[in-house]
Design a protein around this motif. Structure first.
Motif, PDB file in Angstrom:
ATOM      1  N   ARG A 327       1.821  -0.224   1.771  1.00  0.00           N
ATOM      2  CA  ARG A 327       2.030   1.055   1.091  1.00  0.00           C
ATOM      3  C   ARG A 327       1.855   2.220   2.054  1.00  0.00           C
ATOM      4  O   ARG A 327       2.647   3.172   2.038  1.00  0.00           O
ATOM      5  CB  ARG A 327       1.063   1.194  -0.078  1.00  0.00           C
ATOM      6  CG  ARG A 327       1.236   2.491  -0.851  1.00  0.00           C
ATOM      7  CD  ARG A 327       0.333   2.581  -2.073  1.00  0.00           C
ATOM      8  NE  ARG A 327      -1.076   2.528  -1.727  1.00  0.00           N
ATOM      9  CZ  ARG A 327      -1.852   1.475  -1.956  1.00  0.00           C
ATOM     10  NH1 ARG A 327      -1.368   0.390  -2.531  1.00  0.00           N
ATOM     11  NH2 ARG A 327      -3.120   1.488  -1.618  1.00  0.00           N
ATOM     12  N   GLU A 328       0.810   2.159   2.894  1.00  0.00           N
ATOM     13  CA  GLU A 328       0.488   3.288   3.762  1.00  0.00           C
ATOM     14  C   GLU A 328       1.313   3.320   5.045  1.00  0.00           C
ATOM     15  O   GLU A 328       1.692   4.395   5.505  1.00  0.00           O
ATOM     16  CB  GLU A 328      -1.009   3.261   4.108  1.00  0.00           C
ATOM     17  CG  GLU A 328      -1.928   3.342   2.905  1.00  0.00           C
ATOM     18  CD  GLU A 328      -1.797   4.662   2.165  1.00  0.00           C
ATOM     19  OE1 GLU A 328      -1.401   5.666   2.795  1.00  0.00           O
ATOM     20  OE2 GLU A 328      -2.077   4.677   0.955  1.00  0.00           O
ATOM     21  N   TRP A 329       1.606   2.151   5.617  1.00  0.00           N
ATOM     22  CA  TRP A 329       2.196   2.121   6.952  1.00  0.00           C
ATOM     23  C   TRP A 329       3.654   1.690   6.999  1.00  0.00           C
ATOM     24  O   TRP A 329       4.283   1.807   8.050  1.00  0.00           O
ATOM     25  CB  TRP A 329       1.360   1.211   7.852  1.00  0.00           C
ATOM     26  CG  TRP A 329      -0.018   1.728   8.045  1.00  0.00           C
ATOM     27  CD1 TRP A 329      -1.160   1.309   7.418  1.00  0.00           C
ATOM     28  CD2 TRP A 329      -0.423   2.800   8.903  1.00  0.00           C
ATOM     29  NE1 TRP A 329      -2.237   2.035   7.828  1.00  0.00           N
ATOM     30  CE2 TRP A 329      -1.825   2.965   8.746  1.00  0.00           C
ATOM     31  CE3 TRP A 329       0.274   3.626   9.789  1.00  0.00           C
ATOM     32  CZ2 TRP A 329      -2.533   3.936   9.451  1.00  0.00           C
ATOM     33  CZ3 TRP A 329      -0.445   4.602  10.492  1.00  0.00           C
ATOM     34  CH2 TRP A 329      -1.825   4.737  10.315  1.00  0.00           C
ATOM     35  N   ILE A 330       4.173   1.182   5.915  1.00  0.00           N
ATOM     36  CA  ILE A 330       5.588   0.783   5.911  1.00  0.00           C
ATOM     37  C   ILE A 330       6.362   1.552   4.838  1.00  0.00           C
ATOM     38  O   ILE A 330       7.305   2.290   5.152  1.00  0.00           O
ATOM     39  CB  ILE A 330       5.736  -0.741   5.702  1.00  0.00           C
ATOM     40  CG1 ILE A 330       5.077  -1.494   6.864  1.00  0.00           C
ATOM     41  CG2 ILE A 330       7.213  -1.125   5.600  1.00  0.00           C
ATOM     42  CD1 ILE A 330       5.196  -2.996   6.779  1.00  0.00           C
ATOM     43  N   TYR A 331       5.930   1.420   3.586  1.00  0.00           N
ATOM     44  CA  TYR A 331       6.675   2.062   2.498  1.00  0.00           C
ATOM     45  C   TYR A 331       6.744   3.578   2.666  1.00  0.00           C
ATOM     46  O   TYR A 331       7.793   4.188   2.434  1.00  0.00           O
ATOM     47  CB  TYR A 331       6.012   1.711   1.161  1.00  0.00           C
ATOM     48  CG  TYR A 331       6.678   2.363  -0.025  1.00  0.00           C
ATOM     49  CD1 TYR A 331       7.875   1.850  -0.542  1.00  0.00           C
ATOM     50  CD2 TYR A 331       6.122   3.481  -0.642  1.00  0.00           C
ATOM     51  CE1 TYR A 331       8.493   2.445  -1.624  1.00  0.00           C
ATOM     52  CE2 TYR A 331       6.728   4.073  -1.736  1.00  0.00           C
ATOM     53  CZ  TYR A 331       7.914   3.560  -2.218  1.00  0.00           C
ATOM     54  OH  TYR A 331       8.521   4.160  -3.287  1.00  0.00           O
ATOM     55  N   SER A 332       5.630   4.195   3.053  1.00  0.00           N
ATOM     56  CA  SER A 332       5.602   5.656   3.160  1.00  0.00           C
ATOM     57  C   SER A 332       6.532   6.186   4.245  1.00  0.00           C
ATOM     58  O   SER A 332       6.889   7.371   4.237  1.00  0.00           O
ATOM     59  CB  SER A 332       4.168   6.138   3.430  1.00  0.00           C
ATOM     60  OG  SER A 332       3.681   5.598   4.644  1.00  0.00           O
ATOM     61  N   TRP A 333       6.958   5.311   5.186  1.00  0.00           N
ATOM     62  CA  TRP A 333       7.843   5.732   6.272  1.00  0.00           C
ATOM     63  C   TRP A 333       9.298   5.313   6.053  1.00  0.00           C
ATOM     64  O   TRP A 333      10.143   5.544   6.912  1.00  0.00           O
ATOM     65  CB  TRP A 333       7.340   5.161   7.601  1.00  0.00           C
ATOM     66  CG  TRP A 333       6.041   5.749   8.026  1.00  0.00           C
ATOM     67  CD1 TRP A 333       4.783   5.248   7.796  1.00  0.00           C
ATOM     68  CD2 TRP A 333       5.844   6.975   8.738  1.00  0.00           C
ATOM     69  NE1 TRP A 333       3.823   6.077   8.316  1.00  0.00           N
ATOM     70  CE2 TRP A 333       4.445   7.149   8.912  1.00  0.00           C
ATOM     71  CE3 TRP A 333       6.718   7.941   9.260  1.00  0.00           C
ATOM     72  CZ2 TRP A 333       3.905   8.246   9.571  1.00  0.00           C
ATOM     73  CZ3 TRP A 333       6.167   9.038   9.924  1.00  0.00           C
ATOM     74  CH2 TRP A 333       4.793   9.179  10.071  1.00  0.00           C
ATOM     75  N   LEU A 334       9.594   4.709   4.923  1.00  0.00           N
ATOM     76  CA  LEU A 334      10.959   4.259   4.667  1.00  0.00           C
ATOM     77  C   LEU A 334      11.816   5.410   4.154  1.00  0.00           C
ATOM     78  O   LEU A 334      11.552   5.948   3.070  1.00  0.00           O
ATOM     79  CB  LEU A 334      10.959   3.121   3.638  1.00  0.00           C
ATOM     80  CG  LEU A 334      10.323   1.797   4.054  1.00  0.00           C
ATOM     81  CD1 LEU A 334      10.352   0.822   2.895  1.00  0.00           C
ATOM     82  CD2 LEU A 334      11.040   1.203   5.268  1.00  0.00           C
TER      83      LEU A 334
END
Length: 391
Positions: A327-334
């Motif tokens: 959630r913090e390191w992948i999804y938020s940067w998509l």
């Protein structure tokens, strides 16, 4: 054997295992999803009832206190206590809550009738925000139904105890009322309908649009690689041409994808608004990919393919269900999450294109990408070569 002299052959097992390892990571978020702080609204509209021997009794307050005490023991649900129904409906439409539990104003009054010969079971309204996310709304429905079951269990025990103390013989109506002392009415709001790929139409539309963005940017990049520019000004003019071509491709992709979605049976609430939003999303992705390719070349292309494989499983999940790392390191940067959120709002909530968070985010990505794209036409090395020529 000449094949044995090729060093890459010896590294091939490592490469194969590395590829498997990378793509197995994409499965982790969906293996055993567990909700964390899933926002669900609670409205206590109970006005209470005056009982001769006990004074004012408010069952809604008791239910609220029980939920507050239980919420401190678990982190899966985040109960949000709202003052009135209108505020809840506004929150549901603004994608703030996955569901809501509403205690009506006559709850205690009707609950008191369960001890009389004419019992009238009170009702609890359960609102499930179906369009927000299919998996999360299902979990919210389970939580809401579980909360009502707990209320029924407590009320049933209290009523049985009172009947035993009074020695009253239960009538048929009273016995039936004890089965479910509190009735529940489940209402799906912002429904996904029957032609929405089970509510996953936004994610289904993302994949072809993203791949089309990669294909379009790659083709344009390979084309301009064959062109020789005599000056920096000529290259900048060429970049302007690329932006115009990108806009044309975006309109073709947006209207084409919206039309094909209707052809395959997906319900598109507003064709024009959906097509224009998809065009905005395509242009944002196209400029982003082309800007990266302009700086690092075709070796940057696999980045966006990997983003597709890592992003696709996450886009179908609610952020509250993902593991913290994803959630913090992948999804938020998509960047594609803004496209999915925007389509979801068009399909299940607003129905019309507005200047919302998704549109503004995609526009911002496009503007930053355009700056990077034009900056790639002005490398330091080129400036030095032009200066040396003038000298």
């Amino acid at each position: 054997m000449k094949l044995a002299n090729q060093k890459l052959i010896y590294f091939s097992p490592i490469i194969v295992v590395a590829v498997i390892f990378i793509f197995i990571l994409t499965l982790i978020p969906s293996v055993s999803p567990a909700p964390k702080d899933l926002p669900i609204a609670f409205v206590n509209g109970d006005e209470g009832v005056t009982v001769p021997t006990k004074g004012n009794v408010n069952i809604g307050d008791q239910i609220e206190q029980n939920i507050k005490s239980s919420s401190t023991k678990q982190s899966s649900v985040k109960w949000i206590f709202v003052s009135n129904t209108k505020e809840v409906e506004k929150g549901l439409n603004n994608l703030k809550y996955y569901g809501a539990l509403i205690i009506p104003k006559d709850f205690s009054k009707k609950q008191a009738t369960l001890q009389t010969t004419q019992p009238d079971a009170p009702a609890i309204r359960l609102l499930v925000n179906q369009g927000m996310n299919t998996a999360a709304s299902t979990l919210a429905s389970q939580v809401l139904n579980g909360a009502v079951d707990k209320v029924n269990e407590n009320m049933r025990l209290q009523l049985v105890k009172r009947f035993e103390q009074s020695g009253t013989q239960l009538s048929t109506k009273q016995a039936l009322a004890l089965v479910a002392p509190a009735q529940k009415t489940v209402i799906n709001v912002n429904e996904t309908g029957t032609h929405s790929v089970n509510g996953n139409a936004p994610v289904s539309l993302f994949q072809p649009l993203w791949m089309a963005s990669i294909a379009g940017a790659a083709v344009i990049f390979l084309t301009i690689q064959k062109i020789t520019f005599s000056s920096r000004k000529e290259k900048i003019v060429n970049q302007v041409g690329l932006v115009i071509i990108g806009a044309i491709l975006a309109l073709a992709a947006g209207f084409g994808l919206a039309w094909m979605a209707e052809v395959v049976g997906i319900t598109v609430p507003s064709f024009l608004d959906t097509a224009l939003f998809l065009a905005i999303a395509y242009f944002s992705f196209f400029t982003l990919i082309l800007a990266v390719l302009s700086w690092v070349g075709l070796k940057g292309l696999p980045i966006f393919v990997i983003i597709l494989f890592f992003g696709a499983p996450l886009l179908s999940m609610a952020p509250e269900i993902m593991p913290d790392f994803y959630r913090e390191w992948i999804y938020s940067w998509l960047p594609m999450r803004f496209m999915v959120d925007g389509v979801r709002e068009l399909f299940f909530f607003r129905g019309h294109l507005t200047w919302n968070h998704s549109v503004s985010a995609l526009t911002f990505i496009a503007l930053i990408s355009l700056c990077a794209l034009f900056a790639s036409a002005l490398p330091v090395s080129s400036v030095k070569r032009e200066k040396s020529r003038s000298i």
